[in-house]
Enzyme design. Structure first.
Site, PDB file in Angstrom:
ATOM      1  N   PRO A  87      72.620 -26.211  13.061  1.00  0.00           N
ATOM      2  CA  PRO A  87      72.325 -26.283  14.500  1.00  0.00           C
ATOM      3  C   PRO A  87      72.664 -24.970  15.220  1.00  0.00           C
ATOM      4  O   PRO A  87      72.216 -24.755  16.340  1.00  0.00           O
ATOM      5  CB  PRO A  87      73.222 -27.413  15.013  1.00  0.00           C
ATOM      6  CG  PRO A  87      73.777 -28.091  13.821  1.00  0.00           C
ATOM      7  CD  PRO A  87      73.621 -27.192  12.633  1.00  0.00           C
ATOM      8  N   GLU A 114      81.284 -30.459   8.074  1.00  0.00           N
ATOM      9  CA  GLU A 114      81.315 -29.629   9.294  1.00  0.00           C
ATOM     10  C   GLU A 114      80.654 -28.271   9.069  1.00  0.00           C
ATOM     11  O   GLU A 114      80.609 -27.446   9.970  1.00  0.00           O
ATOM     12  CB  GLU A 114      82.752 -29.435   9.773  1.00  0.00           C
ATOM     13  CG  GLU A 114      83.476 -30.730  10.132  1.00  0.00           C
ATOM     14  CD  GLU A 114      82.715 -31.580  11.149  1.00  0.00           C
ATOM     15  OE1 GLU A 114      82.271 -31.021  12.160  1.00  0.00           O
ATOM     16  OE2 GLU A 114      82.551 -32.792  10.901  1.00  0.00           O
ATOM     17  N   ARG A 152      52.143 -27.012   4.179  1.00  0.00           N
ATOM     18  CA  ARG A 152      50.800 -27.377   4.642  1.00  0.00           C
ATOM     19  C   ARG A 152      49.968 -26.173   5.075  1.00  0.00           C
ATOM     20  O   ARG A 152      48.753 -26.266   5.200  1.00  0.00           O
ATOM     21  CB  ARG A 152      50.851 -28.440   5.735  1.00  0.00           C
ATOM     22  CG  ARG A 152      51.525 -28.023   7.014  1.00  0.00           C
ATOM     23  CD  ARG A 152      51.874 -29.228   7.848  1.00  0.00           C
ATOM     24  NE  ARG A 152      50.729 -30.112   8.055  1.00  0.00           N
ATOM     25  CZ  ARG A 152      49.698 -29.822   8.829  1.00  0.00           C
ATOM     26  NH1 ARG A 152      49.671 -28.681   9.485  1.00  0.00           N
ATOM     27  NH2 ARG A 152      48.696 -30.670   8.962  1.00  0.00           N
ATOM     28  N   ASP A 167      45.406 -27.353  13.914  1.00  0.00           N
ATOM     29  CA  ASP A 167      46.643 -28.011  14.325  1.00  0.00           C
ATOM     30  C   ASP A 167      47.056 -27.633  15.736  1.00  0.00           C
ATOM     31  O   ASP A 167      46.795 -26.528  16.178  1.00  0.00           O
ATOM     32  CB  ASP A 167      47.810 -27.589  13.416  1.00  0.00           C
ATOM     33  CG  ASP A 167      47.790 -28.295  12.081  1.00  0.00           C
ATOM     34  OD1 ASP A 167      47.031 -29.267  11.946  1.00  0.00           O
ATOM     35  OD2 ASP A 167      48.537 -27.854  11.197  1.00  0.00           O
TER      36      ASP A 167
END
Ligand code: ADE
Length: 253
Positions: A87, A114, A152, A167
């Site tokens: 993150p 963590e 993809r 897309d």
């Protein structure tokens, strides 16, 4: 393209065997190699976590098994950069997927607990990416998101009926709405223009819908994108006709 993933949960990657990614793997368009730090432990209990210096809740991934697994992956894929999913990374988006799809390979490092020891990031990680502003229990789902988004785009991954060029995000806009049979569903009809056979009218309607939706839902995407004369006119018309309609003012963020 070669993908190596360092993970404590290799079984999660069975999910890649379905659909587009599964077909690409079976066709050899992409290769997936999994490296489990637990296989590189040397103690009886095969320990893969350790307590954080400085205290606090949770555990950190133990350095040695992780480093050994990563070294094996790097030896097997010397041309690949090491990509850590966290993150704390920069936000992943379609442009990054496009760039990654040009590479020979990537080594994805999926942390658990963590996180991983910062010195391992310093010595051995080339890039850190986050898939969004939320915290997952580990990097595996993030790695799979990247795998899917990149695979993809590889030549031969999609059938000729499907095309990544169509897309959403490939042109910086959200997708226009899609419809299939029946013509009427619980009183709601398919927009007439889509049944007209007028390809130019359909193209303009779809472009207008894509612009309008992006304006309503993701105005920051429009702010980043230059509009052509036609696009400006279509969006202007969309805004005029949607003014005052419920749910049709750009959302606040
Ligand atoms: N690991 C945990 N949460 C993550 C996220 N949002 N993106 C990438 N890796 C993660």
């Amino acid at each position: 393209m070669r993908f190596d993933v360092v993970t404590l949960f290799p079984e999660m990657f069975r999910a890649m065997e379905s659909g587009v990614t599964g077909r690409a793997l079976r066709k050899g368009v992409a290769e997936l190699h999994l490296w489990n730090p637990r296989d590189y432990t040397e103690d009886l209990h095969r320990t893969v976590d350790d307590r954080p210096y400085g205290g606090g809740p949770g555990m950190v991934m133990k350095v040695e098994p992780l480093k050994r697994a990563l070294e094996r992956a790097r030896a097997a894929a010397p041309a690949s950069r090491v990509v850590h999913l966290t993150p704390q990374g920069r936000r992943f988006h379609q442009g990054v997927a496009r760039e990654m799809a040009q590479r020979e390979g990537v080594i994805l490092l999926a942390g658990r607990y963590e996180g991983i020891d910062e010195r391992l990031v310093e010595c051995c990680v080339d890039e850190e990416w986050s898939i969004g502003d939320y915290v997952l229990s580990g990097g595996e789902l993030a790695a799979m998101v990247i795998l899917d988004a990149v695979i993809r785009l590889l030549p031969g991954a999609l059938g000729h009926e499907e095309s990544a060029a169509q897309d959403s995000y490939m042109n910086g806009l959200l997708d226009f709405p899609q419809y299939t049979r029946p013509e009427e569903l619980e009183g709601r009809r398919v927009p007439e223009v889509l049944r007209s056979g007028d390809h130019e009218a359909i193209r303009r309607w779809r472009l207008q819908q894509a612009l309008g939706r992006t304006w309503l839902r993701r105005p920051e995407l429009l702010a980043r994108r230059r509009l052509s004369e036609e696009e400006r006119e279509l969006l202007e018309e969309y805004i005029q006709t949607h003014q005052g309609v419920a749910g049709s003012t750009p959302r606040e963020e």
